[in-house]
Write a protein that holds these residues in place. Sequence first.
Motif, PDB file in Angstrom:
ATOM      1  N   GLU A 255       0.860  -1.189   0.000  1.00  0.00           N
ATOM      2  CA  GLU A 255       0.000   0.000   0.000  1.00  0.00           C
ATOM      3  C   GLU A 255       0.894   1.236   0.000  1.00  0.00           C
ATOM      4  O   GLU A 255       1.358   1.689   1.037  1.00  0.00           O
ATOM      5  N   LYS A 256       1.147   1.754  -1.181  1.00  0.00           N
ATOM      6  CA  LYS A 256       2.076   2.878  -1.303  1.00  0.00           C
ATOM      7  C   LYS A 256       1.714   3.710  -2.515  1.00  0.00           C
ATOM      8  O   LYS A 256       1.322   3.177  -3.557  1.00  0.00           O
ATOM      9  N   VAL A 257       1.863   5.019  -2.388  1.00  0.00           N
ATOM     10  CA  VAL A 257       1.683   5.945  -3.513  1.00  0.00           C
ATOM     11  C   VAL A 257       3.016   6.629  -3.764  1.00  0.00           C
ATOM     12  O   VAL A 257       3.674   7.110  -2.831  1.00  0.00           O
ATOM     13  N   LEU A 258       3.406   6.667  -5.006  1.00  0.00           N
ATOM     14  CA  LEU A 258       4.638   7.346  -5.418  1.00  0.00           C
ATOM     15  C   LEU A 258       4.261   8.625  -6.154  1.00  0.00           C
ATOM     16  O   LEU A 258       3.475   8.592  -7.097  1.00  0.00           O
ATOM     17  N   VAL A 259       4.837   9.745  -5.703  1.00  0.00           N
ATOM     18  CA  VAL A 259       4.567  11.035  -6.346  1.00  0.00           C
ATOM     19  C   VAL A 259       5.865  11.530  -6.990  1.00  0.00           C
ATOM     20  O   VAL A 259       6.852  11.791  -6.302  1.00  0.00           O
ATOM     21  N   LEU A 260       5.846  11.652  -8.308  1.00  0.00           N
ATOM     22  CA  LEU A 260       6.993  12.112  -9.084  1.00  0.00           C
ATOM     23  C   LEU A 260       6.671  13.471  -9.692  1.00  0.00           C
ATOM     24  O   LEU A 260       5.544  13.695 -10.142  1.00  0.00           O
ATOM     25  N   TYR A 261       7.675  14.342  -9.767  1.00  0.00           N
ATOM     26  CA  TYR A 261       7.377  15.665 -10.330  1.00  0.00           C
ATOM     27  C   TYR A 261       8.670  16.396 -10.701  1.00  0.00           C
ATOM     28  O   TYR A 261       9.769  16.017 -10.303  1.00  0.00           O
ATOM     29  N   THR A 268       4.051  23.439  -9.384  1.00  0.00           N
ATOM     30  CA  THR A 268       3.838  21.992  -9.439  1.00  0.00           C
ATOM     31  C   THR A 268       4.344  21.324  -8.168  1.00  0.00           C
ATOM     32  O   THR A 268       3.748  20.359  -7.682  1.00  0.00           O
ATOM     33  N   GLU A 269       5.410  21.861  -7.604  1.00  0.00           N
ATOM     34  CA  GLU A 269       5.930  21.300  -6.354  1.00  0.00           C
ATOM     35  C   GLU A 269       4.924  21.472  -5.209  1.00  0.00           C
ATOM     36  O   GLU A 269       4.736  20.552  -4.401  1.00  0.00           O
ATOM     37  N   LYS A 270       4.270  22.627  -5.141  1.00  0.00           N
ATOM     38  CA  LYS A 270       3.255  22.844  -4.102  1.00  0.00           C
ATOM     39  C   LYS A 270       2.119  21.839  -4.247  1.00  0.00           C
ATOM     40  O   LYS A 270       1.613  21.294  -3.259  1.00  0.00           O
ATOM     41  N   MET A 271       1.726  21.580  -5.487  1.00  0.00           N
ATOM     42  CA  MET A 271       0.679  20.591  -5.726  1.00  0.00           C
ATOM     43  C   MET A 271       1.136  19.199  -5.281  1.00  0.00           C
ATOM     44  O   MET A 271       0.387  18.469  -4.622  1.00  0.00           O
ATOM     45  N   ALA A 272       2.373  18.865  -5.640  1.00  0.00           N
ATOM     46  CA  ALA A 272       2.913  17.550  -5.296  1.00  0.00           C
ATOM     47  C   ALA A 272       2.929  17.346  -3.783  1.00  0.00           C
ATOM     48  O   ALA A 272       2.524  16.291  -3.273  1.00  0.00           O
ATOM     49  N   LYS A 273       3.381  18.353  -3.060  1.00  0.00           N
ATOM     50  CA  LYS A 273       3.484  18.233  -1.606  1.00  0.00           C
ATOM     51  C   LYS A 273       2.113  18.125  -0.953  1.00  0.00           C
ATOM     52  O   LYS A 273       1.941  17.420   0.051  1.00  0.00           O
ATOM     53  N   GLU A 274       1.118  18.788  -1.537  1.00  0.00           N
ATOM     54  CA  GLU A 274      -0.228  18.700  -0.967  1.00  0.00           C
ATOM     55  C   GLU A 274      -0.848  17.332  -1.254  1.00  0.00           C
ATOM     56  O   GLU A 274      -1.584  16.782  -0.428  1.00  0.00           O
ATOM     57  N   ILE A 275      -0.551  16.776  -2.413  1.00  0.00           N
ATOM     58  CA  ILE A 275      -1.002  15.412  -2.718  1.00  0.00           C
ATOM     59  C   ILE A 275      -0.377  14.430  -1.725  1.00  0.00           C
ATOM     60  O   ILE A 275      -1.056  13.542  -1.193  1.00  0.00           O
ATOM     61  N   VAL A 276       0.919  14.617  -1.454  1.00  0.00           N
ATOM     62  CA  VAL A 276       1.603  13.783  -0.461  1.00  0.00           C
ATOM     63  C   VAL A 276       0.906  13.877   0.894  1.00  0.00           C
ATOM     64  O   VAL A 276       0.688  12.871   1.579  1.00  0.00           O
ATOM     65  N   GLU A 277       0.539  15.105   1.284  1.00  0.00           N
ATOM     66  CA  GLU A 277      -0.122  15.304   2.570  1.00  0.00           C
ATOM     67  C   GLU A 277      -1.470  14.585   2.610  1.00  0.00           C
ATOM     68  O   GLU A 277      -1.850  14.010   3.639  1.00  0.00           O
ATOM     69  N   GLY A 283      -3.386   7.559   5.917  1.00  0.00           N
ATOM     70  CA  GLY A 283      -2.719   6.427   6.539  1.00  0.00           C
ATOM     71  C   GLY A 283      -2.004   5.489   5.595  1.00  0.00           C
ATOM     72  O   GLY A 283      -1.758   4.321   5.932  1.00  0.00           O
ATOM     73  N   VAL A 284      -1.630   5.979   4.418  1.00  0.00           N
ATOM     74  CA  VAL A 284      -0.922   5.154   3.433  1.00  0.00           C
ATOM     75  C   VAL A 284       0.476   5.707   3.220  1.00  0.00           C
ATOM     76  O   VAL A 284       0.683   6.927   3.209  1.00  0.00           O
ATOM     77  N   GLU A 285       1.441   4.795   3.038  1.00  0.00           N
ATOM     78  CA  GLU A 285       2.821   5.217   2.784  1.00  0.00           C
ATOM     79  C   GLU A 285       2.902   5.992   1.476  1.00  0.00           C
ATOM     80  O   GLU A 285       2.235   5.641   0.489  1.00  0.00           O
ATOM     81  N   VAL A 286       3.729   7.027   1.453  1.00  0.00           N
ATOM     82  CA  VAL A 286       3.880   7.838   0.246  1.00  0.00           C
ATOM     83  C   VAL A 286       5.334   8.247   0.095  1.00  0.00           C
ATOM     84  O   VAL A 286       6.042   8.471   1.084  1.00  0.00           O
ATOM     85  N   ARG A 287       5.800   8.293  -1.140  1.00  0.00           N
ATOM     86  CA  ARG A 287       7.159   8.736  -1.456  1.00  0.00           C
ATOM     87  C   ARG A 287       7.084   9.885  -2.446  1.00  0.00           C
ATOM     88  O   ARG A 287       6.292   9.850  -3.401  1.00  0.00           O
ATOM     89  N   LEU A 288       7.934  10.898  -2.255  1.00  0.00           N
ATOM     90  CA  LEU A 288       7.984  12.070  -3.132  1.00  0.00           C
ATOM     91  C   LEU A 288       9.370  12.143  -3.756  1.00  0.00           C
ATOM     92  O   LEU A 288      10.378  12.137  -3.047  1.00  0.00           O
ATOM     93  N   ARG A 289       9.407  12.237  -5.095  1.00  0.00           N
ATOM     94  CA  ARG A 289      10.702  12.266  -5.772  1.00  0.00           C
ATOM     95  C   ARG A 289      10.706  13.343  -6.863  1.00  0.00           C
ATOM     96  O   ARG A 289       9.897  13.303  -7.801  1.00  0.00           O
TER      97      ARG A 289
END
Length: 404
Positions: A255-261, A268-277, A283-289
Amino acid sequence: MDDYEPLKVAEGIYWVGVVDWNLRDFHGYETPKGGSYNAYLVIDEKIALIDTVKAPFAEEMLKRISQIVDPSKIDYVISNHVEMDHSSSISRIMEIAPDAKLFASSKGKTGLYEYYKEEGFDDWDLQVVGTGDELSLGKRTLMFIEATMLHWPDSMQTYVKEDKILFSNDAFGQHIATSKRFDDEVEDVMEDAAIYYANILLPFSSQILKYVDKLGELGIGTDIMIAPAHGVIWRKDPAKVIEAYGRWAKGETSEKVLVLYDTMWGSTEKMAKEIVEGVRSAGVEVRLRHLRKNDWSMTMKEVMESPVIAIGSPTMNNKMFYTISGFLTYMTGLRPKGKKFFLFGSYGWGGGAVKGMEKELESARFEMPVESLQVKFRPFEEDLEDCKAVGQKLAELAKEEAKY
């Protein structure tokens, strides 16, 4: 271990390869830890060299062999794979040991001819072998196993039956430079093996499942030693990497979401960070790259392990940003299976990034079950709330799509 000392793998079997400490790029696959080109010498009534090394390192390999035996005394040369990092020293070996017999798969013979038809190929004594064919060295028997599309059509492997050592060529490898030669001597070797799989073998997962079954049919279990053509030798727990290959080939994920940007002015970075939040809050693992600040080889490992992937791009010249375009080309070529994508981005006076990403993923037949999101110039409070809501939706999707 001195600069050119061979290493004993088992009684009468030696590693005679080389370590490429400065390797940082392997045909587009980033290798920040360096690499190695492994060759192995088997001493018996007959002497066999299994694989060679990249041509610039041929003399180093020969120095190692010379500490064990005169290279001209080599009786057999096994070419498990014709790609240049394995085969480009063959012409040098055949020059030194002109009476040696060369063994390759049927497609291996074709490939060797195409590469070396002007370097003495017609003078080589070459025998084609297939799965189950055997070659006696005296007390030892080599058995050949065709490993088609692991990762080239010509690929094969060599198994020493008496010692239970599988010379696996490009399967079970890692790209690392180390003075250690065994898996129990090196940290993070499973992570390195996963990165290697994600960038080299991922497109061939269906063939890998058939290959693992083939090993069982041939009576080759997990109580073996695996000596690949790159990286360290698996002696402590080879079952661990064999089982991992089965999981990766089946597309198992957590159960993991990967956010690439990538980003130009931060929108776009602000959007990415809010998606991560949003993902995190569910309650799911998330990675931002950030794709200009993280190497793509490690990123592909994250793609392999994640069922849901969000990709964000700013718009430049009415197109997606160049790093996003490049990564999508790289990723779609590796054909990760069973992934769900979400696309987002920002634009100024004219759009194009999100539309371009959609077109790229649609042409590669990837699924995008959540509607794309884009903002003009910069995301305001309402836009950021939408991003967080999307993150929560992606988290739920990851729970549904995870495969154990």
